[in-house]
Design a protein around this motif. Structure first.
Motif, PDB file in Angstrom:
ATOM      1  N   ILE A   1      -4.435  11.438   3.053  1.00  8.89           N
ATOM      2  CA  ILE A   1      -3.695  10.191   2.839  1.00  8.89           C
ATOM      3  C   ILE A   1      -2.728  10.366   1.664  1.00  8.89           C
ATOM      4  O   ILE A   1      -1.567   9.958   1.739  1.00  8.89           O
TER       5      ILE A   1
ATOM      6  N   ASP B   1       0.325  12.330   2.698  1.00 12.23           N
ATOM      7  CA  ASP B   1       1.242  11.521   3.496  1.00 12.23           C
ATOM      8  C   ASP B   1       1.987  10.508   2.625  1.00 12.23           C
ATOM      9  O   ASP B   1       3.188  10.276   2.801  1.00 12.23           O
ATOM     10  N   VAL B   2       1.247   9.880   1.705  1.00  8.10           N
ATOM     11  CA  VAL B   2       1.860   8.891   0.816  1.00  8.10           C
ATOM     12  C   VAL B   2       2.948   9.539  -0.035  1.00  8.10           C
ATOM     13  O   VAL B   2       4.056   9.000  -0.164  1.00  8.10           O
TER      14      VAL B   2
ATOM     15  N   ASN C   1       0.632   0.616   2.994  1.00 14.35           N
ATOM     16  CA  ASN C   1       1.102   0.793   4.372  1.00 14.35           C
ATOM     17  C   ASN C   1       0.373   1.924   5.075  1.00 14.35           C
ATOM     18  O   ASN C   1      -0.026   1.804   6.229  1.00 14.35           O
ATOM     19  N   ARG C   2       0.196   3.030   4.364  1.00 14.49           N
ATOM     20  CA  ARG C   2      -0.472   4.188   4.985  1.00 14.49           C
ATOM     21  C   ARG C   2      -1.937   3.885   5.282  1.00 14.49           C
ATOM     22  O   ARG C   2      -2.459   4.248   6.340  1.00 14.49           O
TER      23      ARG C   2
ATOM     24  N   ASP D   1      -2.224   1.582   8.264  1.00 17.01           N
ATOM     25  CA  ASP D   1      -2.057   2.347   9.506  1.00 17.01           C
ATOM     26  C   ASP D   1      -3.346   3.085   9.867  1.00 17.01           C
ATOM     27  O   ASP D   1      -3.745   3.122  11.026  1.00 17.01           O
ATOM     28  N   GLU D   2      -3.974   3.670   8.860  1.00 22.01           N
ATOM     29  CA  GLU D   2      -5.221   4.409   9.103  1.00 22.01           C
ATOM     30  C   GLU D   2      -6.333   3.461   9.539  1.00 22.01           C
ATOM     31  O   GLU D   2      -7.097   3.768  10.449  1.00 22.01           O
TER      32      GLU D   2
ATOM     33  N   ASP E   1       6.022  10.342   2.090  1.00 20.70           N
ATOM     34  CA  ASP E   1       6.777   9.131   2.411  1.00 20.70           C
ATOM     35  C   ASP E   1       7.482   8.563   1.183  1.00 20.70           C
ATOM     36  O   ASP E   1       8.645   8.166   1.244  1.00 20.70           O
TER      37      ASP E   1
END
Length: 200
Positions: free
Chosen positions: A54, A57-58, A87-88, A91-92, A61
């Motif tokens: 995570i 990805d964060v 947001n991430r 989504d997860e 982004d």
């Protein structure tokens, strides 16, 4: 305390196309983002996903979007990072809430993944001993459990002040309260956190 002027300089360098400044921003905020991710994931999601996935990805982004970010203050930058985290994680959570992956329908298996499956800390400097790493990981897990037991209002306040580096003034403006009211509420939240931590 971090030198927030440096963050402003790094963001300006990114706007000028300096790719190394992106790496410096990542290094500067990686541990803070990891802390926010682990706390915001909650116990159920921490058992499903690796925190570092995570975080990666964060950061990708956030750093992609930082070229368009207008740096007004450190609080605004931390709020920007936190929004990417939220947001991430949303989504997860949506992914795992899908009926075919519903955690409520799962049956525990032997050797299930523990909260400690990923190294929860980035430790710099001298290489720590394995026992020190284990001790730090245990402390972080206790803190996460204590924060999860707080009422949501207290939890969000602790995260905003201690992990996001927001000020009483910023929060007061957002919540329509006085800075003194936020300060008193923060004191109550921290006392509740201290009590929850000791009860672990």
């Amino acid at each position: 305390m971090e030198d927030f002027g440096t963050t402003r300089i790094l963001v300006a360098k990114v706007h000028d196309g300096d790719r190394e400044a992106l790496n410096d921003l990542c290094d500067r905020y990686l541990t803070r983002v990891l802390s926010v991710v682990r706390i915001r994931l909650g116990q159920n999601l921490r058992q499903k996903v690796e925190s570092w996935d995570i975080v990666q990805d964060v950061m990708i982004d956030a750093l992609r979007g930082v070229e368009k970010f207008d740096f007004r203050s450190e609080g605004a930058f931390l709020k920007y990072l936190n929004k990417v985290v939220e947001n991430r994680i949303r989504d997860e959570a949506d992914k795992w809430a899908a009926k075919k992956r519903d955690a409520q329908r799962e049956v525990a298996l032997d050797g299930a993944r523990s909260d400690q499956s990923a190294n929860p800390l980035k430790i710099s400097g001298a290489v720590p001993t394995p026992s020190r790493v284990a001790s730090l990981a245990e402390d972080l897990l206790q803190l996460e459990a204590a924060i999860e037991r707080l009422p949501e209002e207290y939890r969000e306040l602790v995260i905003a002040l201690k992990l996001e580096g927001r000020t009483w003034q910023e929060l007061a403006e957002e919540m329509g309260k006085s800075p003194d009211a936020i300060r008193m509420q923060a004191n109550r939240a921290l006392l509740a956190l201290n009590k929850a931590f000791r009860e672990n």
